[in-house]
Every structure is written in C-alpha cells, then in structure tokens.
Write an enzyme that holds these catalytic residues in place. Structure first.
Site, PDB file in Angstrom:
ATOM      1  N   LYS A  41     -14.561 -12.447  -0.998  1.00 46.87           N
ATOM      2  CA  LYS A  41     -14.862 -11.630  -2.160  1.00 46.87           C
ATOM      3  C   LYS A  41     -16.346 -11.779  -2.480  1.00 46.87           C
ATOM      4  O   LYS A  41     -16.894 -12.891  -2.419  1.00 46.87           O
ATOM      5  CB  LYS A  41     -14.001 -12.082  -3.350  1.00 46.87           C
ATOM      6  N   SER A  62      -9.472  -7.727 -10.074  1.00 43.29           N
ATOM      7  CA  SER A  62     -10.782  -7.391  -9.547  1.00 43.29           C
ATOM      8  C   SER A  62     -10.919  -7.661  -8.046  1.00 43.29           C
ATOM      9  O   SER A  62     -11.869  -7.184  -7.417  1.00 43.29           O
ATOM     10  CB  SER A  62     -11.851  -8.189 -10.306  1.00 43.29           C
ATOM     11  N   SER A  90      -6.578 -11.395 -11.363  1.00 43.36           N
ATOM     12  CA  SER A  90      -7.344 -10.676 -10.343  1.00 43.36           C
ATOM     13  C   SER A  90      -6.997 -11.014  -8.890  1.00 43.36           C
ATOM     14  O   SER A  90      -7.512 -10.383  -7.976  1.00 43.36           O
ATOM     15  CB  SER A  90      -8.841 -10.896 -10.563  1.00 43.36           C
TER      16      SER A  90
END
EC number: 6.3.5.7
Length: 492
Positions: free
Chosen positions: A79, A154, A178
């Site tokens: 990420k 997210s 997330s």
C-alpha cells in the site's frame, strides 16, 4: 508456467524451494500480468519492475545457497502509505506526489529481510481517508469482480491487486475498517491485528491511536504467512508492544471450532441499511460454523449507536494534528508563485489535499479548538472507553464476536455518496479500531449481482492466531475463498 498466479503462498514457497520455477520467472509472470491487466483495474500507482527483477535474482541466489526463508522470492505489493527507500511514496495524495522516501517502513524492511520481492506501490484513498479508493489524484481503482464498482477503501488497491491476481498478497492498513471492508468488497481474507502488534514506523499517519498494518490475501493461510513477517516489537515505534509473536502458520489448526462460543450482537443485525443479501450470506456462514461445532450466543453491544460519531470526532482530530506538517515548506507539494508565507500555506494545502482530506482536517481542527475541546474531543475519548468496556464485558462470555464487515456490497464508481452515507457504511468496523481489538474478514458468498460478501470475526486482544485458525478451518470446509473474478482468470 502460465498459471503461477493461481498458486497459494504455500504452493509458491514449495515451488521455489523445489526449483520448479525461479523467483525471476515468478516475478516476470506477475509483471506481465500487471502490464496486461492493470490498465483495466488501475491498482498500481508505481510499478518497480527493474528493482523487482534485481530482488528476484538476489532471492534466487539465496535459495541456491541455502539461505532462504519461507517467503524468499515471493512477490508482494505494498500500500502506498508505507515508506519505501528510493521509491515514490504518495499516500495517495498530490501533496506527496514527488516524495521519495529516504528509508523503509519497518513492515517493508521486514519484508525485504524475509526475501520478499516488491512489485510496486498500490492505490488507496488519499491519506487513508475514505471507503472507495476513488482517488482524486491517481484515479479510481476498479473492483475486479465488476469494473463498474469500487474495490472499497482505503486499502482498495491492495485488495484489487490480489483479487485480480496481480500480486499473491499485499500489505494494507486499517484505521477504521480499511483492510476488512475492501477485503469484503473484493472477496478476500484481510486481518486487522491488535493495536501495537505490527510496527507503525514508516507508515504515514492518519489517526495514530488507531492506525494498524495488516495482511491481505486470498486465504487465512496466506495471511498467516505474511503475519509471520509483519508482526513483532519495533523499538522505533513507541506504540509497538513487547509481546512474543505467535507462529501464525503453525497455529492454523490450533483453535478448535468445536465448542467455540461466537457472540452475535443483536444490535448489529438490526442496523438500518443492512442489505438483505449481506445479512443472508453472513447468517449462512454462521450456520456453517455452528455445523462445525461452534455455539452461537446472542449478546448485547449497547454502545453501537456511538461508534460513528465517536470515531468521526477522534480520527479527524488526530488527522488535523498529523497532517499539519504538510505545509508546502520542507517537502511535498508547493503552490506556484506564492505572494507571501500565508498564501504559500493556504494554496499549498488547498491544492495539495483533496476534498475528503480537507473535510476531515476541518472537522478535527474544530473539535480540538478552544471552547470545543472539552465538549467534543474529551467527551469522545470518554465514550471510546465505554465502547472498549462494552466489548470486554462481552468477551467474558464469548470467544469472538461475529458481524458483517460492511452493511452492503461494493458501491458503484461515481455513486457520489454523501459524507454521512459513507461514514455510516463503516458502522461494523470502526469500534474495533476505537478499542484496539483484532478482527478478520472472510469471504462468505455473493449477492444477487455476484459481488462478494464478507463475514467479520472480532477477537479479544492478541487473538490473531485464533481468528486466523477459525477462518482457516472454515475455508477448509467451504470454497468461497477460491472463487476468482473473470479478469483474474486472464493469462498474461
């Protein structure tokens, strides 16, 4: 060699150890898939092909010399909130579009030490604030199950790369759901560990008292392999806990489902907006666990209505503090031709941050301002403690708590949910972060539109092994985690 992306982490590890294929061949396979398929999915912000191949060659040499770990030579996607030395780290924001980190986050450094090969950095909601990964700066990542839908957020890019077989597993972060929500939307397994279990050093902060890194993969077994690398104390992170780390892979069959007491909060299944298909699939998965020997126990979680307002006071307050460093002065985005220092601050921040990030900074600054601090922030912290106590009281009678991971399946891209609608979609995940508890998402079926549905299991502190074990055994008895989107079946 055309189906390497269909192998589990264990199968990939064994294949490398037995020289059925090399890390370079495996890495090239994924890079070809990224080049072919990611134009549709739009999951990667940065692909590090040259570095990945160099790491793969080093991994092959280590394997040949007998110096390999279990995961040496396996590709991974990070990420884009984890700092990576020499590679752009954006946190999904224009504010950091030109930021090249001078160091690695601990999670990344541990991956390198284990011999993992970094394929690249993946898209996300800006500064991890959002639930859709419709990024205003880097575009909208698509859900591999239906390209007209979002992958969640997210950590939407992390979910999408795994669901599209563009990486065998990925790192994610979870501040209010997330990891679990995008795992639910994309039919994956995703673990949010206990706060303090995984180092936050080098992970760009959103809400520091709730941020936590974790693994995202197809199965609990795959997640366990990555947790063995990610977990552990880190002296560079003052919130990292000095506690012995389990061997999560060895413990996959360590918890007996027979006799396991699973709490079913009646408030959770009466939430307004809970989709009928989601409710049905979750209830079917609980029935399956009951058939496997678990006991379902109805419980009360009386603070449920307080989750959303409490989180959306505390998290923005911490965000406003954490993001004040991005001012256009030392690094990051700077506006053009500022007329004075105030103009530099104002335009750099208004041009560098997207709408949602600005909204949360403003909410947080208001909650922390003189005259409102006691009325909002302090009161929210007191309610946070009550939420934690609510869970601890429940854990006196049950081993874990079950819930949907999200009230709906994946939204359509461009649905333009109001902030309130988006925030209410986090109802099932926020409390886990407020209380610092571990929780896991497991895929448990599909809705009428063939979009994945996820079951969330919430554990008591430090029960990651138990959560992974229960989901692993559920996955031995079902095949939802083996289902693949059509785009994932494409061969590069």
């Amino acid at each position: 060699m055309s189906d390497l992306h269909r192998l589990s982490i264990r199968e990939l590890s064994e294949g490398l150890a037995q020289a059925k294929f090399s890390s370079r061949e495996l890495t090239e396979h994924y890079l070809k898939r990224i080049a072919k398929i990611d134009t549709q999915v739009q999951s990667y912000i940065t692909v590090t092909a040259e570095q990945a191949l160099a790491q793969a060659d080093a991994a092959d040499a280590a394997i040949k010399a007998g110096h390999a770990t279990t995961l040496t030579g396996l590709p991974i996607a990070h990420k884009d909130i984890f700092c990576t030395q020499g590679i752009k780290t954006t946190a999904g924001s224009k504010m950091l579009d030109n930021f090249i980190s001078p160091y690695d986050a601990t999670v990344v450094a541990k991956g390198k030490a284990a011999g993992l090969v970094t394929l690249g950095k993946v898209n996300m909601d800006e500064f991890a604030m959002g639930s859709t990964s419709e990024n205003p700066h880097f575009g909208s990542t698509k859900n591999p199950w239906n390209l007209e839908h979002v992958p969640g957020g997210s950590s939407g890019g992390s979910a999408a790369v795994v669901a599209a077989d563009l990486a065998p597993f990925a790192t994610g972060t979870d501040t209010g759901g997330s990891i679990r929500q995008p795992a639910s939307f994309c039919g994956l397994t995703g673990l949010k560990p206990t706060y303090g279990r995984v180092s936050r050093f080098g992970m760009i902060a959103y809400a520091s008292s709730m941020d936590q890194g974790g693994p995202m993969a197809r199965s609990a077994e795959d997640c366990a392999y990555l947790m063995n690398v990610m977990a552990g104390h880190d002296a560079k992170d003052s919130t990292s806990v000095q506690k012995e780390v389990d061997d999560y892979v060895a413990n996959l069959n360590g918890t007996s489902v027979k006799g396991l007491r699973i709490g079913i909060p009646k408030q959770y299944f009466n939430v307004q907006g809970l989709d009928a298909d989601v409710k049905a699939r979750v209830e079917e998965s609980l029935k399956k666990l009951e058939e496997m020997g678990a006991t379902l126990v109805e419980i009360d979680l009386n603070m449920t209505e307080a989750y959303v307002p409490t989180y959306y006071l505390i998290a923005p307050a911490e965000a406003s503090s954490n993001l004040q460093r991005f001012d256009g002065v030392r690094y990051g985005y700077r506006c053009e031709n500022p007329v004075d220092l105030m103009d530099l601050y104002k335009r750099s921040r208004s041009e560098g941050f997207g709408t949602e990030v600005q909204r949360r900074i403003l909410i947080g600054t208001y909650a922390l301002s003189a005259g409102y601090y006691d009325a909002y922030y302090v009161k929210a912290q007191k309610v946070r403690r009550l939420i934690q106590q609510d869970f601890l009281k429940a854990f006196e009678n049950v081993d874990m708590i079950a819930a949907p991971s999200a009230p709906t399946t994946a939204y359509k891209i461009g649905a333009n949910l109001s902030p309130t609608e988006m925030y209410l979609g986090d109802i099932y995940t926020l409390a886990v972060n407020l209380a610092g508890l571990p929780a896991i998402n497991a895929p448990v079926g599909f809705d009428k539109n063939n979009l994945p549905v996820g079951l969330q299991l919430i554990g008591n502190y430090w029960s990651e092994s138990q959560l992974l074990s229960v989901v692993h055994q559920y996955q031995q008895a079902t095949d939802w985690h083996t289902k693949r989107a059509a785009i994932a079946e494409e061969n590069a």
